[in-house]
Design a protein around this motif. Structure first.
Motif, PDB file in Angstrom:
ATOM      1  N   ILE A  22     -24.949 -16.903 -23.774  1.00 45.66           N
ATOM      2  CA  ILE A  22     -26.237 -17.457 -24.208  1.00 45.66           C
ATOM      3  C   ILE A  22     -27.027 -16.420 -25.003  1.00 45.66           C
ATOM      4  O   ILE A  22     -27.244 -15.290 -24.555  1.00 45.66           O
ATOM      5  N   ASP A  58     -30.774 -16.429 -26.835  1.00 42.99           N
ATOM      6  CA  ASP A  58     -31.986 -17.235 -26.990  1.00 42.99           C
ATOM      7  C   ASP A  58     -33.176 -16.311 -27.163  1.00 42.99           C
ATOM      8  O   ASP A  58     -33.017 -15.115 -27.401  1.00 42.99           O
ATOM      9  N   GLN A  83     -28.000 -23.141 -26.756  1.00 41.02           N
ATOM     10  CA  GLN A  83     -27.987 -21.716 -27.078  1.00 41.02           C
ATOM     11  C   GLN A  83     -26.709 -21.031 -26.596  1.00 41.02           C
ATOM     12  O   GLN A  83     -26.532 -19.841 -26.835  1.00 41.02           O
ATOM     13  N   GLY A  84     -25.863 -21.768 -25.904  1.00 38.32           N
ATOM     14  CA  GLY A  84     -24.632 -21.189 -25.391  1.00 38.32           C
ATOM     15  C   GLY A  84     -23.489 -21.323 -26.378  1.00 38.32           C
ATOM     16  O   GLY A  84     -23.453 -22.235 -27.204  1.00 38.32           O
ATOM     17  N   ASP A  90     -26.062 -25.009 -20.494  1.00 40.33           N
ATOM     18  CA  ASP A  90     -26.715 -24.756 -21.786  1.00 40.33           C
ATOM     19  C   ASP A  90     -25.752 -25.024 -22.941  1.00 40.33           C
ATOM     20  O   ASP A  90     -24.814 -24.264 -23.188  1.00 40.33           O
TER      21      ASP A  90
END
Length: 682
Positions: free
Chosen positions: A584, A586, A649-650, A646
């Motif tokens: 991730i 972010d 954003q993953g 996620d």
């Protein structure tokens, strides 16, 4: 059982996996759902990361590749091979970077934010730049003739440089000069007056280009050309790297050609004339393994992290104010609340002020007699240190273990150490041969009901606004006693010490993690609940990688959240087909380390400071604590659950470096950081 050869080859080198990770940051800058100015910031982060990587990791590889020790022949050949692979990836990613920067520059124009070059100024803007030069810039610009420069590596690699080619009136020959951009004094971006709803900016590079006739006034030059370049120097031999014992000494002894401070990467404007480029290269000590790369007009894009927002808050992430926990508003004693039951904060979602308040209360409480803490990195105006100094002045016995080898923060830590010593604090400078990376605080009460704080990240107010970290505050006797024993170990590292609750490296942490994985394998074979769920920064330790493969080969479901370096290769039949990894990237830097094991239905949960890298498990003082409170365990499960869900954003981390997204047209978008913040606000 899986083929041993397949398992041994299913390992991604740490430095290659780092390149894949940094590319994920670059890819974030291309995501259209990310606000424009945040995408510029991701480009800056990518550039800054790459500089540090070359200063340290590529420097290390270069030293290994040049080592003359016969016993390190295989390591030398491996390092050479790695350098070639990294340079190949770097060239590929640099092209992606140039495409991204051009695209974002066009999008800035669409938002009425214009980056002007020196030949694009109208008369009013020209007057503004002339005035800016006289009032702000002139005293910081110091040209140096190339003919007088011995070695460019005598200069700092923090700067961007302009190579200047000039011709005087009536002369056929050229003169050549060097200017270091005064970014620290004047900033990288100069904002010009707004006009008709439009914002105008210039790179400092272009401001200086425009001002060259003024800079060299009186010398009769009529033509000027200026081209940017930068170089990266060998910062150090990495002290805490993943080399086996004794190898560092052999390399240090065996390397004769490489010296600290030599250039190992040069990036230049590919439009630079050959005669000027030749002069630049002649002033740098380069060899065939070093990186020489033609690039665009501007370098050192790390400055994009501080790109002016021009008042356009709509082009940035909306502000998420840290959540104030009810206890901070009530005025109750936080020390007594912790003594009644375990507490936690999860920053930046929660305010770091909770921990500051604990220290401040301990500093003035008549029931507290001593405070011990570890400090790795410190904020510029550290409230943590101020609270500790207050405690010392109030007669508490305060002990601080500070790590002087926290890379790039060494000078800051030395300065703070002096201030603390002057205030009467007992300062311990770590353990010889071991970095103290653990994040622990022990508060000793006169009543004996002591308190411990154990964190996944630094006690640092600045980091707490950008890094996701988890902190447990507890009065559980066995845990608190173990924390106190860690300080005893640091002060007397050769004394025998055992820990009942904590997993501590370099003592038994690795063995205990292996035991936990073995238990999951046995439980799976016996038909009991079995799984491994981990949130971590890096997994590169070969032993732990093989152990996860063994668990997967036995059918144990393994779900991982790995932000950075990851040496695992997923999806290999019979080896890693039960392993799923999400990476991730972010608005916050994912930094917390959480470990959950099914344990046959008991659900054993841990948090702490250690990644699964050789340096953390073998060469540092690290602390992992069990978590027993049911509500806190549930919250930690939620953190991992949200992370695994996620799909915004993953990225899929599988060892290929492709960083493919999870999202499909049929899936409902889920962004873990946003959902966590919402859940904590309820």
């Amino acid at each position: 059982m899986a083929n041993k050869k397949v398992v041994s080859e299913a390992y991604v080198d740490r430095d290659l996996s780092w390149m894949y990770f940094n590319r994920r940051i670059l890819q974030e800058a291309t995501q259209t759902h990310v606000p424009l100015l945040e995408r510029l910031s991701f480009l800056g982060i990518y550039s800054n990361n790459l500089d540090e990587f070359f200063r340290v990791r590529m420097a290390t590889l270069g030293r290994i590749a040049e080592c003359e020790e016969r016993s390190l022949r295989s390591e030398r050949e491996h390092a050479k091979h790695l350098i070639k692979q990294i340079n190949k990836l770097n060239n590929k990613y640099s092209k992606e970077y140039e495409q991204a920067i051009h695209k974002l520059t066009r999008e800035l124009c669409e938002e009425n934010i214009y980056l002007l070059k020196e030949d694009e100024l109208d008369e009013e803007q020209q007057q503004f730049i002339c005035q800016f030069y006289r009032q702000r810039l002139s005293g910081f610009v110091s040209p140096v003739w190339f003919s007088t420069v011995k070695q460019l590596t005598d200069e700092t690699d923090e700067n961007i440089y302009l190579g200047i080619k000039m011709q005087a009136t009536g002369k056929k020959s050229f003169d050549y000069a060097l200017i270091a951009l005064p970014v620290a004094e004047c900033g990288r971006f100069v904002r010009l007056p707004d006009k008709e709803g439009k914002s105008f900016l210039m790179y400092l590079d272009d401001v200086i280009r425009y001002c060259l006739p003024m800079i060299f006034s009186g010398l009769n030059y009529e033509t000027f050309e200026a081209y940017a370049f930068k170089f990266t120097k060998d910062a150090e031999m990495e002290i805490d790297n993943d080399l086996r014992n004794g190898m560092l000494q052999k390399i240090s002894k065996g390397v004769k050609s490489r010296k600290k401070g030599d250039a190992l990467r040069v990036i230049y404007d590919n439009k630079m004339p050959k005669d000027l480029l030749k002069r630049v290269m002649n002033k740098l000590s380069l060899d065939q393994l070093d990186t020489v790369q033609g690039g665009g007009r501007y370098h050192n894009h790390k400055d994009l992290m501080s790109f002016p927002d021009c008042g356009r808050k709509d082009l940035k992430y909306p502000v998420w104010e840290p959540i104030i926990k009810p206890e901070l508003k009530s005025g109750e004693s936080l020390l007594k609340l912790i003594q009644k039951g375990d507490r936690f904060i999860h920053v930046p979602y929660h305010s770091f002020d909770y921990y500051i308040r604990v220290l401040q209360e301990a500093a003035i409480s008549k029931e507290v007699k001593a405070i011990k803490t570890t400090l790795y990195r410190l904020a510029k105006d550290s409230k943590v240190v101020k609270a500790l100094i207050c405690a010392a002045r109030n007669g508490k016995k305060v002990t601080v273990v500070i790590e002087l080898l926290a890379r790039f923060d060494e000078a800051s830590n030395i300065g703070w150490s002096k201030k603390m010593q002057d205030a009467g604090i007992h300062v311990i400078f770590g353990v010889e041969g071991l970095k103290v990376h653990s994040k622990i605080t022990h508060i000793c009460m006169k009543t004996g009901n002591d308190i411990a704080c154990i964190s996944t990240g630094n006690f640092h107010e600045g980091n707490a606004r950008m890094y996701t970290d988890y902190m447990l505050m507890t009065a559980a006797r066995n845990v608190v006693r173990d924390v106190d024993n860690v300080f005893e170990f640091i002060e007397k590292p050769y004394s025998p010490v055992r820990f009942k609750e904590l997993l501590v490296s370099p003592n038994e942490m690795k063995q205990k993690f292996i035991r936990l994985i073995n238990d999951e394998i046995k439980n799976k074979q016996a038909g009991r609940p079995a799984y491994i769920r981990i949130k971590i920064n890096h997994i590169t330790d070969a032993t732990m990688v093989k152990k996860l493969y063994e668990a997967s080969a036995n059918g144990v479901p393994i779900d991982l959240l790995v932000r950075g370096n990851c040496s695992l290769v997923t999806g290999i039949p019979g080896v890693s087909d039960t392993i799923r990894i999400n990476g991730i990237i972010d608005r916050y830097l994912e930094h917390s380390r959480i470990f959950i094991f099914a344990a046959g239905g008991e659900d054993k949960t841990f948090i702490g400071s250690a990644d699964w890298m050789p340096r953390n498990l073998d060469n540092r003082v690290e602390v992992i604590t069990p978590v027993y409170d049911p509500e806190i365990k549930a919250d930690l499960r939620k953190v991992i659950d949200f992370g695994l869900r996620d799909n915004c954003q993953g990225s899929i981390v599988d060892g290929s470096g492709e960083n493919r997204p999870w999202t499909t047209d049929s899936e409902v978008p889920f962004r873990s950081q946003e959902e966590l913040y919402k859940s904590y606000k309820l």
